[in-house]
Motif scaffolding. Structure first.
Motif, PDB file in Angstrom:
ATOM      1  N   UNK A  20       0.815  -1.218   0.000  1.00  0.00           N
ATOM      2  CA  UNK A  20       0.000   0.000   0.000  1.00  0.00           C
ATOM      3  C   UNK A  20       0.844   1.263   0.000  1.00  0.00           C
ATOM      4  N   UNK A  21       2.115   1.146   0.397  1.00  0.00           N
ATOM      5  CA  UNK A  21       3.006   2.295   0.264  1.00  0.00           C
ATOM      6  C   UNK A  21       3.249   2.626  -1.202  1.00  0.00           C
ATOM      7  N   UNK A  22       3.074   1.635  -2.071  1.00  0.00           N
ATOM      8  CA  UNK A  22       3.267   1.857  -3.512  1.00  0.00           C
ATOM      9  C   UNK A  22       1.941   2.124  -4.226  1.00  0.00           C
ATOM     10  N   UNK A  23       0.848   2.062  -3.481  1.00  0.00           N
ATOM     11  CA  UNK A  23      -0.482   2.256  -4.057  1.00  0.00           C
ATOM     12  C   UNK A  23      -0.649   3.715  -4.465  1.00  0.00           C
ATOM     13  N   UNK A  24      -1.291   3.944  -5.596  1.00  0.00           N
ATOM     14  CA  UNK A  24      -1.510   5.314  -6.080  1.00  0.00           C
ATOM     15  C   UNK A  24      -2.694   5.918  -5.335  1.00  0.00           C
ATOM     16  N   UNK A  25      -2.443   6.958  -4.543  1.00  0.00           N
ATOM     17  CA  UNK A  25      -3.502   7.606  -3.785  1.00  0.00           C
ATOM     18  C   UNK A  25      -3.869   6.838  -2.530  1.00  0.00           C
ATOM     19  N   UNK A  26      -5.067   7.090  -2.027  1.00  0.00           N
ATOM     20  CA  UNK A  26      -5.542   6.470  -0.791  1.00  0.00           C
ATOM     21  C   UNK A  26      -6.070   5.064  -1.067  1.00  0.00           C
ATOM     22  N   UNK A  27      -5.884   4.165  -0.096  1.00  0.00           N
ATOM     23  CA  UNK A  27      -6.404   2.801  -0.193  1.00  0.00           C
ATOM     24  C   UNK A  27      -7.624   2.681   0.711  1.00  0.00           C
ATOM     25  N   UNK A  28      -8.728   2.177   0.157  1.00  0.00           N
ATOM     26  CA  UNK A  28      -9.932   1.939   0.935  1.00  0.00           C
ATOM     27  C   UNK A  28     -10.340   0.474   0.836  1.00  0.00           C
ATOM     28  N   UNK A  29     -11.038  -0.027   1.836  1.00  0.00           N
ATOM     29  CA  UNK A  29     -11.561  -1.393   1.744  1.00  0.00           C
ATOM     30  C   UNK A  29     -12.496  -1.539   0.549  1.00  0.00           C
ATOM     31  N   UNK A  30     -12.650  -2.768   0.114  1.00  0.00           N
ATOM     32  CA  UNK A  30     -13.496  -3.070  -1.042  1.00  0.00           C
ATOM     33  C   UNK A  30     -14.968  -3.042  -0.628  1.00  0.00           C
ATOM     34  N   UNK A  88     -16.202  19.766   9.722  1.00  0.00           N
ATOM     35  CA  UNK A  88     -14.902  19.105   9.551  1.00  0.00           C
ATOM     36  C   UNK A  88     -15.032  17.803   8.757  1.00  0.00           C
ATOM     37  N   UNK A  89     -16.038  17.711   7.926  1.00  0.00           N
ATOM     38  CA  UNK A  89     -16.249  16.506   7.116  1.00  0.00           C
ATOM     39  C   UNK A  89     -15.019  16.202   6.263  1.00  0.00           C
ATOM     40  N   UNK A  90     -14.858  14.908   5.950  1.00  0.00           N
ATOM     41  CA  UNK A  90     -13.696  14.456   5.185  1.00  0.00           C
ATOM     42  C   UNK A  90     -14.145  13.548   4.050  1.00  0.00           C
ATOM     43  N   UNK A 140      -6.910  13.271   1.057  1.00  0.00           N
ATOM     44  CA  UNK A 140      -8.225  13.583   1.628  1.00  0.00           C
ATOM     45  C   UNK A 140      -8.612  15.044   1.412  1.00  0.00           C
ATOM     46  N   UNK A 141      -9.902  15.270   1.264  1.00  0.00           N
ATOM     47  CA  UNK A 141     -10.458  16.618   1.139  1.00  0.00           C
ATOM     48  C   UNK A 141     -11.225  16.897   2.431  1.00  0.00           C
ATOM     49  N   UNK A 142     -10.893  17.996   3.109  1.00  0.00           N
ATOM     50  CA  UNK A 142     -11.441  18.267   4.439  1.00  0.00           C
ATOM     51  C   UNK A 142     -12.145  19.620   4.459  1.00  0.00           C
ATOM     52  N   UNK A 143     -13.291  19.665   5.134  1.00  0.00           N
ATOM     53  CA  UNK A 143     -14.024  20.910   5.312  1.00  0.00           C
ATOM     54  C   UNK A 143     -15.286  20.960   4.479  1.00  0.00           C
TER      55      UNK A 143
END
Length: 312
Positions: free
Chosen positions: A88-98, A223-225, A240-243
């Motif tokens: 996951x360190x090599x994953x492009x962007x954020x990793x989320x569960x399936x 403070x939504x994300x 992440x996009x915050x606010x």
């Protein structure tokens, strides 16, 4: 699922019965441990292959085939979790569960034919231990914490059996599970009833389609994300996009996502969510967390490799 039989024996009805009766539980276990249905399927396949690789007399000598299968599957998951962090360190962007569709819910959102259930997503029991918020917290745990917590707190295995999987003492496993519980409690907030959540998601959909910035802001916690997962295979936020204002303006201006697509209300990991379809194909799944009467978290999965269960 293909199964392998050792060269020196045959697969009997009892052997087949053991595997078929345990597949659902093993898939449920592995999905919670790994956050990936595809990886869970692989774990179950490998577990069954190891069972049938044993000589018939050794299989017959196993006092508890279900316990043996659980131990092996859990150890495979533990090993995979150990290597997942590096991947996951090599994953492009954020990793989320399936994400998973609702139980027996077809690609169009309607109930699927009970005589032809979805496979294997339909075998996942949808409860609080698979909602997206819960799975995201599990991702913050160490592999040993996650395995100990899921085995003991979710599947009710005694610590003596957990110890055999994790390779630590029962006392150490008890501490691992306690640490995991603290992480869960720290991340928890009062959750709105399902009916309230469904109403918020419905209003979010309407405001998004109308590009109504003010209404979107009113629906969002200040403070939504938003976290998005495209895996480098589909357009998505890399961070992440915050606010509430930033999120509202981003969604109101996302004509590229809404334009030409159909937004549908769907069940995502047991809770109200949204999907975006283009030409009848789901290319975006959105899960929400609501706190009080506002949306606090939005998780967007666009990686097509994680959306197989959503296709008809």
């Amino acid at each position: 699922m293909d199964v392998n039989v050792d060269a020196g024996g045959e697969m009997g009805d009892d052997d087949l019965s053991v595997i078929m009766s345990e597949r659902r539980r093993l898939t449920n276990l592995a999905y919670r441990m790994l956050g990936s249905l595809a990886d869970a399927e692989d774990v179950v396949q490998e577990t069954c292959a190891r069972w049938y690789a044993m000589p018939a007399e050794r299989r017959q000598a196993v006092a508890s085939p279900a316990g043996w299968l659980t131990t092996v599957a859990s150890r495979i998951c533990l090993a995979q979790l150990g290597s997942a962090r590096a991947r996951r360190e090599r994953y492009v962007g954020e990793w989320l569960p399936e994400p998973l569709p609702g139980h027996r819910e077809g690609a169009d959102g309607a109930a699927a034919d009970p005589a032809n259930p979805a496979d294997p997503a339909d075998r996942i029991t949808l409860d609080e231990s698979v909602n997206m918020a819960f799975l995201v917290v599990l991702e913050t745990m160490t592999p040993a914490e996650r395995v100990a917590f899921i085995l003991h707190d979710v599947f009710q295995y005694p610590f003596a059996e957990v110890a055999a999987v994790v390779g630590r003492s029962a006392a150490a496993c008890r501490q691992l599970a306690a640490s995991a519980r603290r992480r869960i409690r720290a991340a928890q907030a009062p959750v709105a009833p399902t009916g309230v959540q469904a109403g918020l998601v419905r209003e979010f959909k309407r405001a998004w389609e109308a590009k109504d910035v003010r209404s979107l802001m009113d629906l969002l916690d200040p403070e939504a994300t938003v976290i998005a997962d495209g895996g480098g295979l589909a357009g998505a936020l890399l961070e992440p996009l915050v606010g509430s204002e930033r999120i509202a303006r981003a969604y109101a201006g996302s004509a590229g996502l809404v334009g030409g697509r159909t937004l549908r209300e769907r069940t995502v990991n047991g809770l109200p969510g949204l999907v975006a379809e283009q030409d009848g194909v789901t290319d975006t799944v959105i899960a929400f967390r609501t706190t009080g009467h506002r949306i606090s978290h939005i998780w967007v999965v666009r990686n097509p490799e994680k959306l197989r269960p959503w296709q008809g």
